[in-house]
Design a protein around this motif. Structure first.
Motif, short mmCIF file in Angstrom:
data_model
loop_
_atom_site.label_atom_id
_atom_site.label_comp_id
_atom_site.label_asym_id
_atom_site.label_seq_id
_atom_site.Cartn_x
_atom_site.Cartn_y
_atom_site.Cartn_z
N ALA A 70 61.39 59.07 -21.91
CA ALA A 70 60.71 59.75 -20.79
C ALA A 70 61.98 60.56 -20.25
CB ALA A 70 59.92 59.09 -19.75
N GLY A 71 63.17 59.83 -20.07
CA GLY A 71 64.37 60.35 -19.44
C GLY A 71 64.03 60.62 -17.90
N VAL A 72 62.97 60.28 -17.37
CA VAL A 72 62.74 60.73 -15.77
C VAL A 72 62.50 59.39 -15.11
CG1 VAL A 72 62.44 63.11 -16.46
CG2 VAL A 72 60.50 61.47 -16.22
N PRO A 73 62.55 59.48 -13.58
CA PRO A 73 62.17 58.22 -13.21
C PRO A 73 60.57 58.31 -13.17
CG PRO A 73 63.27 59.68 -11.61
CD PRO A 73 63.08 60.60 -13.04
N ILE A 74 60.11 57.02 -13.42
CA ILE A 74 58.47 56.84 -13.65
C ILE A 74 57.94 56.02 -12.63
CG2 ILE A 74 56.77 55.89 -15.34
CD1 ILE A 74 58.22 58.47 -16.54
N ALA A 75 57.30 56.66 -11.77
CA ALA A 75 56.56 55.74 -10.86
C ALA A 75 55.30 55.12 -11.45
CB ALA A 75 55.85 56.87 -9.75
N ALA A 76 55.13 53.70 -11.24
CA ALA A 76 54.04 53.27 -11.74
C ALA A 76 53.58 51.83 -11.10
CB ALA A 76 54.61 52.59 -13.09
N PRO A 77 52.57 52.00 -10.41
CA PRO A 77 51.60 50.87 -9.95
C PRO A 77 51.03 50.45 -10.82
CG PRO A 77 50.31 52.89 -9.62
CD PRO A 77 51.65 53.35 -10.21
N SER A 78 50.38 49.13 -10.58
CA SER A 78 49.80 48.37 -11.70
C SER A 78 48.57 49.26 -12.05
CB SER A 78 49.21 46.84 -11.31
OG SER A 78 48.57 47.08 -9.86
N ALA A 79 48.18 49.09 -13.36
CA ALA A 79 47.27 49.87 -13.86
C ALA A 79 45.89 49.63 -14.03
CB ALA A 79 47.68 50.34 -15.41
N ASN A 80 45.30 49.52 -12.58
CA ASN A 80 44.07 48.90 -12.67
C ASN A 80 43.36 49.78 -11.27
OD1 ASN A 80 46.13 46.94 -11.08
ND2 ASN A 80 44.39 47.43 -9.65
N PRO A 81 42.26 49.87 -11.24
CA PRO A 81 41.37 50.71 -10.25
C PRO A 81 41.72 49.85 -8.84
CG PRO A 81 39.87 50.20 -11.83
CD PRO A 81 41.07 49.48 -12.28
N SER A 82 41.99 50.80 -8.06
CA SER A 82 42.27 50.12 -6.51
C SER A 82 41.48 48.94 -6.19
CB SER A 82 42.23 51.40 -5.36
OG SER A 82 42.40 50.72 -4.19
N GLY A 83 42.02 47.80 -5.82
CA GLY A 83 41.13 46.80 -5.40
C GLY A 83 40.88 45.87 -6.63
N GLY A 84 41.16 46.41 -7.84
CA GLY A 84 40.95 45.41 -9.01
C GLY A 84 42.31 44.51 -9.38
#
Ligand code: TXA
Ligand code: MG
Length: 319
Positions: free
Chosen positions: A130-144
């Motif tokens: 990607a070569g760019v900063p990657i924002a990444a929360p956990s890959a689940n629906p909110s609250g899951g």
């Protein structure tokens, strides 16, 4: 349709991310839902896909510590921790660098930014591609529940994101340790695989828990409080006068001293990408002009409207 990318398709995952798409990828902790952190529209899409009712600040991920330290201002503690625990399940919260490129939305408008270099070969390969900063929360629906396999990700987000990268299962299985280094004392915001004892041994100082810091003498304070404008904020305004700055949504009301348009067509996703920037600009210019307050037009609850209203309600709360 969400594409399931084979484990070796890291170049393609990186290209999709660079193009502003959402791609879930494995890390050593949990699967992350990645987006180009510089691109506010891509970051808004993360909040939308997860159905987050508020803008939590997101962790920015990097392939190299040097790249992370271009976005924040590291101190000696941060450099030492990075040398020992990166790549790995440790996230450091540090003051944002004025030279940084991560969007305001990715950091939820805070003056600080959470950064981490994951200890997972595939994750690092995706980040390099990607070569760019990657924002990444956990890959689940909110609250899951946080996902630890590509199938978990599909179970929760299929149809809402561009792709998910198949991969080696996440070995740690719980999210990274989050350590706040923005004040004189180090504060543990979230326990994780890198233990408090290991951090204390390395730094030679005590780590405080977030709940202890309210009473701590040199509390950094306001740890999780969001950026609040200096000028008072008035929401759901139905009129505006020449002593006020206007945060507009859709056709602007007349009469304000100055106006910042969140979204001329009245699109909540576009408005989210401009919210923090708008508050900052109106606050700075409004103070210079000696204005009384920032008036905000009503924003519908649809889509990211709920998160925007959550943020504005806090900004408007009595202080
Ligand atoms: O293991 C992990 O950290 C995973 C993988 C994908 O890297 N990511 C993750 O992200 O758990 P998320 O968004 O679910 O959790 C981020 C945590 C939240 O508790 C958030 O409040 C905190 O980090 N955080 C992020 N930026 C912050 C900041 N500037 N100040 C304080 N806390 C921050
Ligand atoms: Mg999470």
């Amino acid at each position: 349709m969400t594409r399931l990318l084979p484990a070796d398709a890291v170049e393609e995952a990186g290209a999709l991310l660079r193009a502003g798409q959402l791609v879930a990828f494995p890390t050593e902790t949990v699967y992350g839902l990645g987006a180009d952190a510089r691109n506010a529209a891509a970051v808004a899409a993360i909040y939308e896909a997860k159905g987050r009712p508020s803008f939590n600040p997101l962790i920015s991920h990097f392939a190299e510590p040097e790249a992370a330290f271009e976005e924040v201002v590291p101190d000696e503690r941060a450099r030492l921790l990075a040398r020992h625990f990166w790549p790995g399940p440790l996230t450091l919260v540090l003051p944002r660098s004025p030279r940084g490129q991560v969007s305001q939305l990715a950091g939820a408008g805070l003056e600080t930014l959470a950064v981490r270099v994951p200890g997972h070969e595939q994750a690092l390969a995706v980040l390099r591609a990607a070569g760019v900063p990657i924002a990444a929360p956990s890959a689940n629906p909110s609250g899951g529940i946080s996902p630890t396999s590509a199938q978990h990700v599909l179970d929760g987000l299929s149809g809402r994101i561009a792709a998910v990268l198949e991969g080696a299962n996440c070995t740690v299985g719980v999210e990274s340790t989050v350590l706040d280094l923005t004040g004189p004392i180090a504060v543990l915001l979230r326990p994780g695989a890198v233990t408090t004892e290991a951090i204390e041994a390395l730094l030679g100082e005590r780590i405080f828990r977030a709940r202890e810091t309210a009473a701590a003498p040199k509390s950094p304070g306001m740890l999780l409080s969001h950026y609040a404008p200096t000028l008072p904020v008035r929401i759901n305004a139905v009129s505006v006068d020449e002593r006020e700055a206007l945060l507009a949504f859709g056709p602007p009301m007349r009469g304000a001293a100055l106006t910042f348009q969140l979204s001329a067509p009245g699109d909540t996703t576009e408005a989210a990408t401009r919210l923090f920037q708008g508050l900052r600009e109106l606050d700075a210019q409004g103070q210079k002009l000696g204005l009384d307050c920032i008036a905000v037009m009503a924003i519908p609850m649809a889509g990211l409207g709920e998160a925007i209203n959550d943020r504005l309600t806090r900004a408007a709360a009595p202080r």
